[in-house]
Each structure stands twice: as C-alpha cells, then as structure tokens.
Design an enzyme around this catalytic site. Structure first.
Site, short mmCIF file in Angstrom:
data_model
loop_
_atom_site.label_atom_id
_atom_site.label_comp_id
_atom_site.label_asym_id
_atom_site.label_seq_id
_atom_site.Cartn_x
_atom_site.Cartn_y
_atom_site.Cartn_z
N ASP A 162 -0.24 5.21 0.87
CA ASP A 162 -0.46 6.13 1.99
C ASP A 162 -0.43 5.38 3.31
O ASP A 162 -1.18 4.42 3.52
CB ASP A 162 -1.81 6.84 1.83
CG ASP A 162 -1.77 7.93 0.79
OD1 ASP A 162 -0.84 8.77 0.86
OD2 ASP A 162 -2.63 7.95 -0.09
N ASP A 178 0.85 -1.18 0.00
CA ASP A 178 0.00 0.00 0.00
C ASP A 178 0.89 1.24 0.00
O ASP A 178 2.08 1.17 0.31
CB ASP A 178 -0.91 -0.03 1.24
CG ASP A 178 -1.86 1.14 1.27
OD1 ASP A 178 -2.59 1.33 0.27
OD2 ASP A 178 -1.89 1.86 2.28
#
Length: 340
Positions: A24, A22
């Site tokens: 953020d 991922d």
C-alpha cells in the site's frame, strides 16, 4: 551505516540484489495502481533484482496478494509475498510449542499462518489460550476484541501482527490494526509484542528466504518501512507515493530517516547522488541547494523542484539536528517534486 543519505553511483537495481517492497502506497493504493509502479518493478526484475513484497497487512493470504499484484501487471507468485501474519506466526513459535492454543483475532491470512505454524486455533478466551495474536481484518468487531481482552487479562501473551494506526485506502486513511490493538491495550493495560514493521523481523525472514546478499527496503512510510530498515541495518528507499511526504522526510528523526529518496519507483533505475556540504554551510545536489540559518531552512532552487531539492533539504536539516541544533518545522515547506 551513516545517519544521512547514501550515494549510489549505479542504479539501485544494479547495486542491490533484492528489493523488499511494501504494498500500500508503493505498488498500489487500495485497489488502484500507482503510476510507474508496474513497469518499474518488472523492469527491475528483468535487470536481475529479485522482489519480495513485505506487507504489514495480515488479513490476506500470500496467494491473494500475489493475484492482485499480477492483475496490476506485476507478475507475482505466493512465495514472493511475506505478510505480517507469517511474521506473527514465526514470533509465536519462538515461545510456544507445537499444538499450543492461540486465540486468533484477524482474517484468513492470519488463521492460515498460525495453522501452518503448527499451533491450535481457538475462538474464545474460555478455551484457555496461552497467546492472542491480533491482525487487521475489515470484519472485526467488538465481540472479537472483547475476547482478546478477556484472554489477555487472564495472562495470555498478546502478539500483534503490526501496529500501523492507519490503513491507506482508495477513499482515504482508515483505522489500521494499531488502532484496533489500541482498544485491547486500553482495556487491559498490557503492551503487546509486534511482529510487523518497524520491527525488522519481516525483513530478516524475507532475506533469509531469498538468500540475498545486498537487500534494499522500499517503502512509503517512515514510521514502519524506513524505521524497520534503520532498526535492521538495511538501506532503505523512501518513495513519495504514499503516506510520508517529502516534508516528513526532511523533519525525520534519526531512527526514521531513509537512506535514499525517490519520487516514485522509477528511482530504482537511477543512480542516487548524495548532497555535498560546502564550506559556507550549504548542501548542494544538482540544481538545488539548502542550508539552515538561525533554525530556518533556506532553499535555493534553479528551475522546478526535483527530488534533489528534497535531498539537499533533508541533508541540511539532518546535519543541523545531528550537530545539536534545531530546525523550525514552520520553515520547512511541502516540496512538490516534478520530473527528475
């Protein structure tokens, strides 16, 4: 795959050949780097682990994401990025023929993905779209949301790139795509389909693209990254550098639980011991122990708390719940993890 923590006797970047990472809260926070992220990811790659950055952000094109990562000392190419926009376009093509009209409510990344999928992009509900695809873009306003609502009311298929309610930024948490989708849902009463995490669609696409045999999901959000890992049957590493905290992991329901816990991305280079249960109800790992007594979590930690402390607390709480018991949330502290 069990509902508890897994053990890895070797470092995760040796045990798994692909990391589905991922962005953020894991690789960066807003425009700021996360400590240890760059050297940990480049180190994992140097040891043979491939990386694909999988993001629920549908507003940006893969090349733009790759440029940002490269600027943060994580050299990345566009084909190492998979966005929710690409996943949404793939979902649209499961029901729509080439040339079908689609109302795109989102940013450049979503426009490009829908175009590349061979679909015709329209801007108004009056253009009779057969589908509405919605993704986050900071410039979205009432006018675009209203067009989406009009089209959905007239029978268009509503597809959301993702349903994240919040979006982490350098200043805090802002409304995410799920909040904007919620406005259309509230106006129409129609529940959209979603292509992004926690649906495992993006992970499956990334794994197929890479031809990986042993993928590992790496994320900071239990309700998206790790829920998607559980839904797809993939092992997931929860790093404590973003949205979901150690306390969240300890209290997680089965479908949101990580398989591995790490303070940050340096945990890719580490072995991961699994806590062991003792005959008297304690769970132990390293210098930490935990048990649940009369619904209350008890910790016994020698020295500063480490990630092992989170591991034993999670194992004790999960085992109690899985056996039909209850853990009083008020008894679960937020554990600040030190060096490990």
């Amino acid at each position: 795959m069990s509902g508890g923590l897994l053990a890895s006797e070797v470092a995760l970047d040796e045990a798994y050949d692909l990391a589905l990472v991922d962005l953020d809260g894991v690789a960066y926070r807003g425009h700021d780097p996360i400590p240890h992220a760059a050297e940990s990811l480049t180190g994992a790659r140097a040891r043979g682990m491939r990386l694909v950055f999988v993001t629920n952000n549908a507003s940006r094109e893969p090349g733009s994401v790759a440029e940002q990562l490269t600027g943060l000392s994580i050299p990345t190419t566009a084909d190492e990025v998979l966005t929710a926009a690409q996943a949404a376009a793939a979902l649209l093509r499961t029901r729509l023929e080439p040339g079908a009209r689609v109302l795109v409510v989102g940013g450049a990344g979503l426009v490009t993905a829908v175009h590349d999928a061979g679909l015709q992009i329209v801007e108004s509900a009056d253009d009779d779209p057969v589908a509405v695809v919605q993704g986050f873009a900071p410039e979205l306003g009432w006018t675009q949301l209203a067009e989406a609502a009009y089209a959905v009311q007239r029978g268009a298929w509503h597809v959301a790139s993702n349903l994240d309610l919040s979006l982490p930024t350098a200043r805090g948490f802002a409304p995410g795509n799920g909040s904007l989708v919620g406005a259309v849902r509230a106006a129409t009463g129609v529940e959209p389909d979603s292509a992004g995490k926690p649906s495992p669609t993006m992970y499956r696409l990334a794994i197929e693209r890479a031809g990986a045999r042993a993928p590992l999901v790496v994320g900071d959000r239990l309700d998206t990254d790790l829920a998607g890992a559980r839904a797809g049957g993939y092992p997931g590493l929860h790093v404590l550098t973003g949205v979901s905290t150690a306390r969240d992991a300890i209290l997680a329901e089965p479908g949101l639980r990580p398989h591995f816990l790490g303070a940050d991305l340096r945990s890719l280079h580490e072995a991961h011991p699994a806590p062991e249960a003792t005959d008297d109800g304690w769970w132990t790992c390293g210098r930490s122990a935990a048990r649940v007594e009369d619904g209350a979590l008890r910790l016994d930690v020698r020295g500063p708390a480490t990630i092992d402390t989170v591991r034993v607390a999670a194992s004790a709480a999960w085992a109690t719940v899985d056996e039909g018991g209850v853990v009083d949330a008020a008894s679960v502290p937020e554990i600040a993890v030190g060096s490990h």
